[in-house]
Design a protein around this motif. Structure first.
Motif, PDB file in Angstrom:
ATOM      1  N   ASN A 336       0.847  -1.177   0.000  1.00  0.00           N
ATOM      2  CA  ASN A 336       0.000   0.000   0.000  1.00  0.00           C
ATOM      3  C   ASN A 336       0.887   1.232   0.000  1.00  0.00           C
ATOM      4  OD1 ASN A 336      -2.235   1.549   0.166  1.00  0.00           O
ATOM      5  ND2 ASN A 336      -3.142   0.414   1.882  1.00  0.00           N
ATOM      6  N   ASN A 337       0.869   1.985  -1.075  1.00  0.00           N
ATOM      7  CA  ASN A 337       1.773   3.137  -1.177  1.00  0.00           C
ATOM      8  C   ASN A 337       1.079   4.365  -1.717  1.00  0.00           C
ATOM      9  OD1 ASN A 337       4.429   2.076  -0.364  1.00  0.00           O
ATOM     10  ND2 ASN A 337       4.120   0.681  -2.094  1.00  0.00           N
ATOM     11  N   GLU A 338       1.616   5.512  -1.331  1.00  0.00           N
ATOM     12  CA  GLU A 338       1.115   6.797  -1.840  1.00  0.00           C
ATOM     13  C   GLU A 338       2.259   7.523  -2.533  1.00  0.00           C
ATOM     14  OE1 GLU A 338      -1.435   9.042   0.810  1.00  0.00           O
ATOM     15  OE2 GLU A 338      -0.687  10.940   0.010  1.00  0.00           O
ATOM     16  N   PHE A 339       2.005   7.954  -3.754  1.00  0.00           N
ATOM     17  CA  PHE A 339       3.041   8.620  -4.557  1.00  0.00           C
ATOM     18  C   PHE A 339       2.684  10.091  -4.770  1.00  0.00           C
ATOM     19  CE2 PHE A 339       2.799   4.165  -5.580  1.00  0.00           C
ATOM     20  CZ  PHE A 339       4.119   3.757  -5.609  1.00  0.00           C
ATOM     21  N   HIS A 340       3.708  10.925  -4.787  1.00  0.00           N
ATOM     22  CA  HIS A 340       3.480  12.369  -4.944  1.00  0.00           C
ATOM     23  C   HIS A 340       4.265  12.936  -6.121  1.00  0.00           C
ATOM     24  CE1 HIS A 340       2.676  12.646  -0.322  1.00  0.00           C
ATOM     25  NE2 HIS A 340       1.652  12.141  -0.986  1.00  0.00           N
ATOM     26  N   ASP A 341       3.705  13.996  -6.685  1.00  0.00           N
ATOM     27  CA  ASP A 341       4.370  14.696  -7.782  1.00  0.00           C
ATOM     28  C   ASP A 341       4.056  16.188  -7.638  1.00  0.00           C
ATOM     29  OD1 ASP A 341       5.650  15.254 -10.124  1.00  0.00           O
ATOM     30  OD2 ASP A 341       4.260  14.171 -11.432  1.00  0.00           O
ATOM     31  N   PHE A 513       5.118   6.870 -13.185  1.00  0.00           N
ATOM     32  CA  PHE A 513       6.017   6.864 -12.018  1.00  0.00           C
ATOM     33  C   PHE A 513       5.432   5.983 -10.914  1.00  0.00           C
ATOM     34  CE2 PHE A 513       7.065   8.908  -7.835  1.00  0.00           C
ATOM     35  CZ  PHE A 513       8.412   8.563  -7.801  1.00  0.00           C
ATOM     36  N   ALA A 514       4.153   6.176 -10.633  1.00  0.00           N
ATOM     37  CA  ALA A 514       3.527   5.423  -9.552  1.00  0.00           C
ATOM     38  C   ALA A 514       3.444   3.934  -9.889  1.00  0.00           C
ATOM     39  CB  ALA A 514       2.133   5.986  -9.282  1.00  0.00           C
ATOM     40  N   ARG A 515       2.919   3.615 -11.067  1.00  0.00           N
ATOM     41  CA  ARG A 515       2.739   2.206 -11.424  1.00  0.00           C
ATOM     42  C   ARG A 515       4.068   1.446 -11.445  1.00  0.00           C
ATOM     43  NH1 ARG A 515       1.203   2.457 -16.564  1.00  0.00           N
ATOM     44  NH2 ARG A 515       3.396   2.239 -17.119  1.00  0.00           N
ATOM     45  N   GLU A 516       5.046   2.034 -12.146  1.00  0.00           N
ATOM     46  CA  GLU A 516       6.293   1.312 -12.331  1.00  0.00           C
ATOM     47  C   GLU A 516       7.138   1.236 -11.065  1.00  0.00           C
ATOM     48  OE1 GLU A 516       7.347  -0.515 -15.187  1.00  0.00           O
ATOM     49  OE2 GLU A 516       5.178  -0.323 -15.353  1.00  0.00           O
ATOM     50  N   THR A 517       6.934   2.183 -10.151  1.00  0.00           N
ATOM     51  CA  THR A 517       7.607   2.082  -8.859  1.00  0.00           C
ATOM     52  C   THR A 517       6.950   0.982  -8.028  1.00  0.00           C
ATOM     53  OG1 THR A 517       8.067   4.450  -8.973  1.00  0.00           O
ATOM     54  CG2 THR A 517       8.399   3.394  -6.845  1.00  0.00           C
ATOM     55  N   GLY A 687      14.115   6.347 -10.409  1.00  0.00           N
ATOM     56  CA  GLY A 687      13.827   5.948  -9.027  1.00  0.00           C
ATOM     57  C   GLY A 687      14.180   4.481  -8.785  1.00  0.00           C
ATOM     58  N   ASN A 688      13.831   3.636  -9.743  1.00  0.00           N
ATOM     59  CA  ASN A 688      14.125   2.206  -9.594  1.00  0.00           C
ATOM     60  C   ASN A 688      15.626   1.938  -9.621  1.00  0.00           C
ATOM     61  OD1 ASN A 688      11.394   1.788  -9.429  1.00  0.00           O
ATOM     62  ND2 ASN A 688      11.160   1.086 -11.556  1.00  0.00           N
ATOM     63  N   ALA A 689      16.346   2.734 -10.401  1.00  0.00           N
ATOM     64  CA  ALA A 689      17.802   2.567 -10.445  1.00  0.00           C
ATOM     65  C   ALA A 689      18.445   3.046  -9.138  1.00  0.00           C
ATOM     66  CB  ALA A 689      18.381   3.330 -11.637  1.00  0.00           C
ATOM     67  N   GLY A 695      19.101   0.781  -2.241  1.00  0.00           N
ATOM     68  CA  GLY A 695      18.027   0.274  -1.387  1.00  0.00           C
ATOM     69  C   GLY A 695      17.110   1.370  -0.876  1.00  0.00           C
ATOM     70  N   ALA A 696      17.364   2.618  -1.319  1.00  0.00           N
ATOM     71  CA  ALA A 696      16.493   3.732  -0.896  1.00  0.00           C
ATOM     72  C   ALA A 696      15.353   3.885  -1.894  1.00  0.00           C
ATOM     73  CB  ALA A 696      17.297   5.025  -0.836  1.00  0.00           C
ATOM     74  N   ARG A 697      14.119   3.969  -1.372  1.00  0.00           N
ATOM     75  CA  ARG A 697      12.959   4.021  -2.250  1.00  0.00           C
ATOM     76  C   ARG A 697      12.336   5.413  -2.190  1.00  0.00           C
ATOM     77  NH1 ARG A 697      11.713   1.317  -6.584  1.00  0.00           N
ATOM     78  NH2 ARG A 697      11.858  -0.758  -5.682  1.00  0.00           N
ATOM     79  N   LEU A 698      12.219   6.065  -3.337  1.00  0.00           N
ATOM     80  CA  LEU A 698      11.616   7.397  -3.372  1.00  0.00           C
ATOM     81  C   LEU A 698      10.224   7.322  -3.969  1.00  0.00           C
ATOM     82  CD1 LEU A 698      14.980   8.086  -3.830  1.00  0.00           C
ATOM     83  CD2 LEU A 698      13.874  10.286  -3.363  1.00  0.00           C
ATOM     84  N   LEU A 699       9.265   7.905  -3.254  1.00  0.00           N
ATOM     85  CA  LEU A 699       7.879   7.858  -3.713  1.00  0.00           C
ATOM     86  C   LEU A 699       7.388   9.238  -4.116  1.00  0.00           C
ATOM     87  CD1 LEU A 699       6.405   5.424  -1.011  1.00  0.00           C
ATOM     88  CD2 LEU A 699       7.455   4.866  -3.200  1.00  0.00           C
ATOM     89  N   GLU A 700       8.300  10.205  -4.129  1.00  0.00           N
ATOM     90  CA  GLU A 700       7.879  11.566  -4.484  1.00  0.00           C
ATOM     91  C   GLU A 700       8.859  12.195  -5.459  1.00  0.00           C
ATOM     92  OE1 GLU A 700       6.411  14.068  -1.244  1.00  0.00           O
ATOM     93  OE2 GLU A 700       7.566  15.741  -2.083  1.00  0.00           O
ATOM     94  N   MET A 701       8.312  12.800  -6.506  1.00  0.00           N
ATOM     95  CA  MET A 701       9.136  13.570  -7.448  1.00  0.00           C
ATOM     96  C   MET A 701       8.964  15.048  -7.097  1.00  0.00           C
ATOM     97  SD  MET A 701       8.796  11.688 -11.111  1.00  0.00           S
ATOM     98  CE  MET A 701       7.054  11.847 -11.413  1.00  0.00           C
ATOM     99  N   ALA A 702       9.975  15.879  -7.390  1.00  0.00           N
ATOM    100  CA  ALA A 702      11.272  15.556  -7.926  1.00  0.00           C
ATOM    101  C   ALA A 702      12.140  14.896  -6.850  1.00  0.00           C
ATOM    102  CB  ALA A 702      11.942  16.849  -8.401  1.00  0.00           C
TER     103      ALA A 702
END
Ligand code: FES
Ligand code: FES
Lengths: 715, 158
Positions: A336-341, A513-517, A687-689, A695-702
């Motif tokens: 369950n995740n929330e992504f921001h832009d 961004f959201a889907r592929e993350t 973000g995936n790279a 191992g750090a996961r970013l859920l918000e751009m930029a």
């Protein structure tokens, strides 16, 4: 009123001032063969959606075979740097069998071209191209019929090469297009659909062609709106509010009026200093003493996403397949995740600029705009003029990316021109460009999804707020899925503290961004290589093809992420085109700076008309995508836009640009969009790279250095 | 206070009577109608307005007309020799190193200034030298290729 002959001469091709209706203006153009056509039903739908108030049902473009054998296509679309004119000319030359050099695209002039809603959404090649081909086929039929008659033979015996029709049996029996067209006036209407089945038969299309306008552009001769010059022209500098929503209470222009040679104009909230010298106009404008009452907008960078969440509009369910609760029951891991832009600017290098001149009867506006016809309508409506009395002529456009669908500067110039009777130049400063830009909307995506022990995605509950649904398709094969879209996307009246709008591939960069993350997060948890995980869950063959192609290009080494190597992958779909990206990054763990070292892209866009142009668009997308992924966001406080120039708004520079390897998978199918698709994966692939390396996961751009550092702390 | 300012512009001696504080960018664009030099930011951040002053790439939005007195100014319009393009212009066209073309004159002038200073630049030198010229269309890698090719061409031509 200054009606100097001089100025009329500048407005070349100035049409007579009687009322000219759409169909009538063609009468002015003289002899030749004309084929009218309408570009696509889907285009019509888009237009209806865009709420355009008039839409011709007869045609929106036409071809003309001139009496000298040259070919022109008249369309309201414009060329904004993407090379659409080159691709379209190639198509036309091919279908009519004439030399590429003998084809001319006449674009965007509202007096010469039929109505068109504007240039955006990668529609030019995708929707317009096939209809134009159908029209060219019609023109070819007419020419062959004429030739058969003249040569006294059957159409079936005839062939064409470079504008010469000849008898296949006896090649000395021939006649040129020019000879056939001479003295003719034939009008036809083309059937709507393209009959083209086999794109591989073409000789010009499918081969790389360099852009046609380089010479003008490298010599500084290419004229953009700000380069227009008319005798007696004045530069306008306008009073601007301190923030969006501010109301003008009072303004004192007494000091400004003392500036030598200045003319001050006031019409309601429009207060301008006009001067033949732009620096003097600016000096005078800076002497305005104005009082504004600012609106209270309780939002800033600090509370943006809470603010947006609290005001979420009603959702619309787009897709509801299977049974989510059943899927969730079967899942062995749930995510369950929330992504921001955040808000992102278009910032084309050329700010919005327009020159307008009113001769007492007709208004001519030279405007850098993606929407010349809507601009014409708006100007006419606002000034209370007949539409036929307003002509919009788009010169070269210095970048659009969706931002120049808005044409406020053209309206300002036209108003001032009408008030003064003088040619007026409105050329926004960089600060005005940031202030009035229709930003890419800040947006939120929430995904709840799950996988089973075999690594199959078994449910997907997707919610997107404020970005719209473009690119929100699940893409993967999921038995239980639901997609809910909150708000229209692009705009959300009353929510965003300033205007928002379409930004290259609108909504899609946020959704992808959201889907592929999320997919990457699931792959990592499942302990499956991210490419393999995707292939396992894909059924869509076009998606599989691009993903396999890019993995091969990058020599992908399967492994579990995070591998420490810094490789990421993402796939996407936009404007009928499929893309897959792989990126290699290097994260500086001390500073949080991310350097993208290399990007590989495979793109399948149906039949690719101009591989050179398409490749350049892919490169441009990778490039522009770096910005929104890593650095670009608007700083604001309520309606105040704090970002004013490129010192704080960082767009990609030479040192950021990765090595690029691109590949186009040719497919024998109608051409699809190419100006936007390759941008949509950039956030996720980077973000995936980053995750793969650190191992750090970013859920918000930029994903700015500060946010990278923060994410590293959570590892 | 207006002053008489004389300088060389694209190979010709010119003279203007203007306030010395006027920006070269606007004098070029309005007084001389040389519109190839572009406004992009007005504050020295983007390089769209780059011209050569005594062979050195300079931002005309951050230069006053008073400062160019007695100097040699070249704009994009003055770069070609008649019909023959400067090798950098030619290389930009040959490499399709542009899209909308708005940044192009500034890019070319900056590149020419760079090659005046460093006739044999490495790729790194070129990146560094071009770093503060912005392009939103994303023609960067092609621009670098073009400048490398032009540098080679100019070396071989000598
Ligand atoms: S306009 Fe001079 S640097 Fe941007
Ligand atoms: S080519 Fe458009 S800004 Fe560089």
């Amino acid at each position: 009123m200054d009606k100097s002959k001089d100025i009329q001469d500048y407005i070349e091709g100035h049409t007579p001032t009687n009322t000219i209706k759409r169909r009538n203006f063609i009468r002015l153009l003289g002899g030749g063969i004309y084929v009218f056509f309408h570009a696509g039903a889907a285009l019509k739908l888009m237009a209806a959606e865009a709420d355009q108030r008039r839409l011709p049902d007869d045609f929106n473009a036409f071809l003309r075979i001139h009496e000298n054998g040259k070919v022109s296509c008249y369309t309201g679309k414009i060329e904004m740097g993407q090379g659409a004119n080159t691709g379209l000319a190639m198509m036309l030359a091919d279908e009519l069998d004439v030399a590429y050099e003998n084809v001319e695209m006449v674009m965007g002039d509202t007096d010469l071209c039929p109505w068109d809603m504007g240039t955006f959404g990668s529609l030019t090649t995708r929707m317009f191209g096939p209809s134009m081909l159908a029209a060219a086929a019609e023109a070819r039929t007419v020419l062959l019929e004429l030739a058969a008659e003249k040569l006294g033979t059957d159409v079936d015996n005839l062939d064409v090469k470079k504008g010469v029709v000849f008898n296949r049996q006896d090649q000395s029996e021939k006649i040129t297009y020019a000879q056939l067209t001479n003295g003719q006036r034939i009008e036809r209407v083309a059937k709507n659909e393209s009959t083209v089945k086999d794109y591989s038969k073409y000789k010009i299309m499918g081969k790389p062609k360099f852009r046609a306008d380089s010479l003008e552009k490298v010599t500084g001769k290419a004229k953009y709106s700000g380069d227009m010059r008319l005798p007696g022209m004045l530069y306008a500098r306008l009073l601007r509010p301190p923030s969006h929503g501010a109301k003008l209470i009072s303004v004192d222009t007494a000091e400004a009026e003392k500036v030598e040679g200045v003319q001050i104009v006031r019409d309601g909230d429009l207060v301008a200093a006009l001067h033949k010298d732009p620096e003097m106009a600016e000096k005078a404008r800076d002497l305005f003493r104005a009082k504004f009452e600012e609106a209270d907008k309780p939002v800033s960078n600090d509370n943006l996403f809470d603010y947006l969440n609290e005001r979420a509009p009603e959702g619309n369910v787009n897709i509801n397949e299977g049974d989510l609760s059943k899927g969730e029951e079967l899942a062995t891991s749930v995510f369950n995740n929330e992504f921001h832009d955040g808000y992102v600017a278009h910032s084309p290098m050329e700010p919005h600029t327009a020159m307008a001149y009113f001769d007492g009867d007709k208004m001519t506006v030279w405007a850098g705009t993606q929407t010349p016809f809507p601009a014409q309508s708006n100007i006419a409506r606002i000034l209370g003029m007949e539409e036929d009395k307003v002509r919009v002529k788009p010169p070269y456009l210095g970048g659009g990316f969706g931002g120049k669908s808005d044409h406020g500067q053209a309206v300002e110039a036209a108003k001032l021109a009408k008030l003064t009777g003088k040619p007026i130049m409105v050329d926004w400063s960089r600060e005005e460009e940031f202030f009035y830009d229709t930003f890419r909307p800040a947006a939120i995506v929430k995904i709840n999804s799950g996988i089973d022990d075999a690594g199959k995605i078994n449910f997907w509950d997707y919610h997107v707020y404020y970005a719209g649904d473009r690119g929100s398709e699940t893409l993967y094969d999921v038995p239980h899925q639901k997609r809910t879209v909150y708000g229209r996307g692009w705009t959300a009246p009353g929510i965003h503290p300033f205007d928002t709008g379409a930004w290259r591939g609108p909504g899609n960069s946020t959704n992808t961004f959201a889907r592929e993350t999320q997919v990457d997060i699931m792959a990592a948890k499942a302990g499956i290589d991210p490419v393999e995980f995707r292939l396992k869950n894909l059924k869509d063959q076009r998606a599989i093809d691009v993903l396999e192609a890019v993995a091969e290009m990058a020599d992908w080494k399967p492994g579990q992420s995070p591998s420490g190597r810094g490789f990421g992958v993402a796939i996407g779909s936009d404007a009928g085109t499929y893309v897959a990206h792989i990126a290699k990054v290097d994260v500086n763990k001390e500073t949080g700076e991310v350097k993208v070292l290399k990007v590989w892209v495979a793109q399948e866009m149906g039949f690719c008309v101009n591989p050179q142009g398409a490749t350049i668009q892919m490169e441009g997308c990778i490039n522009m995508g770096l910005g929104y992924s890593l650095k670009e966001f608007i700083e604001f406080e309520g309606g105040k836009v704090k970002t004013k120039n490129f010192d704080t708004y960082e767009i990609p520079r030479f040192s950021w640009i990765p090595e690029m390897e691109t590949k186009i998978l040719q497919r024998n199918a109608p051409p699809q969009g190419g100006g936007e698709p390759a941008i949509v994966c950039m956030g996720a692939v980077i973000g995936n790279a980053i995750y793969d390396q650190t191992g750090a996961r970013l859920l918000e751009m930029a994903m700015t250095p500060a946010k990278v550092i923060q994410a590293l702390k959570n590892v | 206070m207006k002053a008489k300012i004389e300088f060389t512009l694209n190979g010709k001696d010119v003279s203007v009577e203007l306030e010395e504080s006027k920006k070269l960018l606007w004098v070029l664009r309005t007084h001389f109608n040389l519109t190839g030099t572009k406004y992009g930011c007005g504050e020295g951040y983007c390089g769209a307005c780059t011209v050569l002053i005594n062979n050195s790439a300079t931002r005309s939005c951050a230069t006053t007309i008073g400062e160019v007195a007695g100097k040699n100014v070249i704009t994009i319009e003055g770069l070609a020799q008649g019909e023959k393009l400067h090798p950098v212009q030619q290389a930009f066209a040959d490499h399709d190193a542009l899209q909308c073309g708005y940044c192009t004159p500034g890019m070319i002038m900056n590149a020419v200034g760079l090659l005046n200073d460093q006739p044999k630049p490495s790729r790194e030198d070129i990146i560094l030298g071009m770093e503060d010229n912005l392009c939103r269309c994303g023609a960067h890698n092609r621009i670098l290729d073009a400048i490398e090719a032009a540098a080679n061409e100019m070396q071989n031509g000598k």
